[in-house]
Design a protein around this motif. Structure first.
Motif, PDB file in Angstrom:
ATOM      1  N   VAL A  11       0.865  -1.184   0.000  1.00 41.82           N
ATOM      2  CA  VAL A  11       0.000   0.000   0.000  1.00 41.82           C
ATOM      3  C   VAL A  11       0.902   1.235   0.000  1.00 41.82           C
ATOM      4  CG1 VAL A  11      -1.663   1.340   1.361  1.00 41.82           C
ATOM      5  CG2 VAL A  11      -1.924  -1.143   1.151  1.00 41.82           C
ATOM      6  N   VAL A  12       0.634   2.158  -0.913  1.00 38.68           N
ATOM      7  CA  VAL A  12       1.402   3.405  -0.986  1.00 38.68           C
ATOM      8  C   VAL A  12       0.479   4.544  -0.571  1.00 38.68           C
ATOM      9  CG1 VAL A  12       2.677   4.973  -2.485  1.00 38.68           C
ATOM     10  CG2 VAL A  12       2.835   2.509  -2.855  1.00 38.68           C
ATOM     11  N   ASP A  13       0.833   5.216   0.505  1.00 46.21           N
ATOM     12  CA  ASP A  13       0.054   6.374   0.928  1.00 46.21           C
ATOM     13  C   ASP A  13       0.588   7.601   0.202  1.00 46.21           C
ATOM     14  OD1 ASP A  13      -1.257   8.470   2.085  1.00 46.21           O
ATOM     15  OD2 ASP A  13      -0.435   8.185   4.099  1.00 46.21           O
ATOM     16  N   ALA A  14      -0.195   8.099  -0.751  1.00 46.53           N
ATOM     17  CA  ALA A  14       0.150   9.351  -1.440  1.00 46.53           C
ATOM     18  C   ALA A  14      -1.044  10.282  -1.292  1.00 46.53           C
ATOM     19  CB  ALA A  14       0.487   9.084  -2.900  1.00 46.53           C
ATOM     20  N   SER A  15      -1.508  10.422  -0.045  1.00 42.87           N
ATOM     21  CA  SER A  15      -2.750  11.172   0.197  1.00 42.87           C
ATOM     22  C   SER A  15      -2.510  12.670   0.347  1.00 42.87           C
ATOM     23  CB  SER A  15      -3.457  10.619   1.440  1.00 42.87           C
ATOM     24  OG  SER A  15      -2.605  10.704   2.563  1.00 42.87           O
TER      25      SER A  15
END
Ligand SMILES: Cc1cc2nc3c(=O)[nH]c(=O)nc-3n(C[C@H](O)[C@H](O)[C@H](O)COP(=O)(O)OP(=O)(O)OC[C@H]3O[C@@H](n4cnc5c(N)ncnc54)[C@H](O)[C@@H]3O)c2cc1C
Length: 351
Positions: free
Chosen positions: A60-64
């Motif tokens: 999972v990549v958090d790019a929020s």
């Protein structure tokens, strides 16, 4: 400067991403939480709304962005939140699009914050006038130390007329405004130190603004996001060699690599904001003033040395690193012209 509108940049990136056969875009889906493995050590997916479901994932990549969702969610999952460093010089923007009649303007004119070198005491105000694509013109006014440009018509023009250079104040009255005035004040530099976290879940990477958001006035965020994507690619390649499909170890290595990649952009943004009276947050590091007085003189030197100018531009645009600043020949040149270059940047003789 070649200026592309945000709409154009995002359209081109979205089209390129959507053209990749293994990319699916779900524009209305909101991610509402992380899913952990039974032993609580691995992120194995995300929970979403619209549609409401669990999406399984190897990584999972958090790019929020500035929402920084993972940093807020991790404590609820039994992991420490990353330490945060902030430097806030209280910048604000006000921007508006214009159409200009023929012949009003030739080349792009403008200025940049804190006034012009050697033109008297530094100002908290700045602004620029940029042609985006073929049309329209963008006027952006900026102020620091809470000297925010106003969002109403009269105040906007008065602020433009108060700048140390007349062009923007002269152009606005003869231009056709084609948008409302928009203001923005969320400009704190905020870095979340995922590289220092001792206990982290595997399978989760946090990148770009979600990990480190910059004062947008320095225009670094998108380049840093791109560098973060390249770093992720590099670490995924390494991971494949080390562990096949397993993601164990990737999160920590990515955080460490990313901290290195961010370093110069972070230092540059903070260095500039430390000069603003009344900034709040982390104090400047030891040796900052010495490094700053040398750097300022290199900037002065770049006025008449094209080679230095090109290197400075490349570093400031994050195309390459700042190592060349330590070149002994450059240091000797700057030392030999110390007072003269310092005077160009507003330093007192002998300082
Ligand atoms: C006023 C302003 C001017 C700027 N000017 C420049 C500039 O000139 N040059 C430059 O390089 N940078 C500039 N920046 C910075 C740049 O915009 C950011 O650094 C960059 O957009 C960061 O990219 P990102 O992908 O991390 O986050 P973002 O671009 O913020 O994207 C985050 C995405 O995550 C989505 N999201 C958030 N929460 C959820 C959720 N729960 N579920 C699903 N999706 C979610 C959001 O909708 C958004 O699409 C500027 C920023 C601002 C605010």
């Amino acid at each position: 400067m070649v200026a592309a509108s945000r709409l154009l940049v995002e359209l081109v990136i979205r089209e390129r991403a959507a053209a990749l056969t293994n990319v699916e875009v779900r524009p209305t889906t909101e991610v509402v939480g992380l899913v952990l493995s039974d032993d609580g050590r691995h992120v194995t997916g995300v929970r979403t709304e619209a549609p409401s479901r669990v999406e399984q994932a190897d990584l999972v990549v958090d790019a929020s962005g500035r929402a920084a969702l993972a940093a807020h969610w991790l404590p609820g999952l039994g992991f420490p939140a990353p330490e945060t460093t902030e430097v806030n010089a209280h910048w604000g923007y006000a921007s508006r699009f214009y159409r200009l009649p023929e012949g009003v303007i030739g080349p792009v004119v403008g200025g940049f914050p804190l006034g012009r070198a050697g033109s008297g005491p530094p100002s908290t105000r700045g602004g620029f006038l940029l042609l985006q694509e073929n049309d329209p013109w963008l006027v952006t006014l900026s102020g620091c130390a809470k000297d925010f440009p106003p969002g109403d018509e009269t105040g906007f023009l008065a602020f433009a007329r108060s700048l140390a250079f007349p062009q923007i104040g002269e152009v606005i009255p003869v231009a056709e405004a084609i948008s409302p005035i928009r203001t923005w004040r969320n400009t704190v530099n905020r870095r979340r130190h995922f590289e220092r976290v001792a206990d982290r879940p595997e399978g989760l990477v946090v990148m770009s603004d979600a990990a480190c958001a910059f004062n947008p006035i320095y225009g670094q965020g998108m380049s840093v996001a791109s560098i973060g994507a390249i770093d992720l690619h590099t670490e995924l390649e390494t991971q494949r060699g080390l562990a096949g499909r397993s993601m164990v170890g990737l999160a920590g290595r990515y955080a460490a690599r990313s901290a290195e990649s961010i370093r110069y952009a972070w230092d540059a943004a903070c260095r500039a904001d430390y000069r603003v009276p009344g900034f709040v947050g982390a104090p400047p590091p030891e040796g900052y003033l010495d490094a700053q007085s040398y750097y300022d003189r290199v900037v002065a030197l770049s006025r008449d040395d094209l080679g230095v100018y090109e290197k400075l531009s490349g570093t400031n645009q994050l195309i390459h690193g700042p190592e060349w600043l330590d070149d002994p020949d450059l240091r000797a040149t700057v030392r030999a012209r110390w007072d003269e270059l310092g005077a160009l940047m507003g330093y007192e003789q002998g300082s």
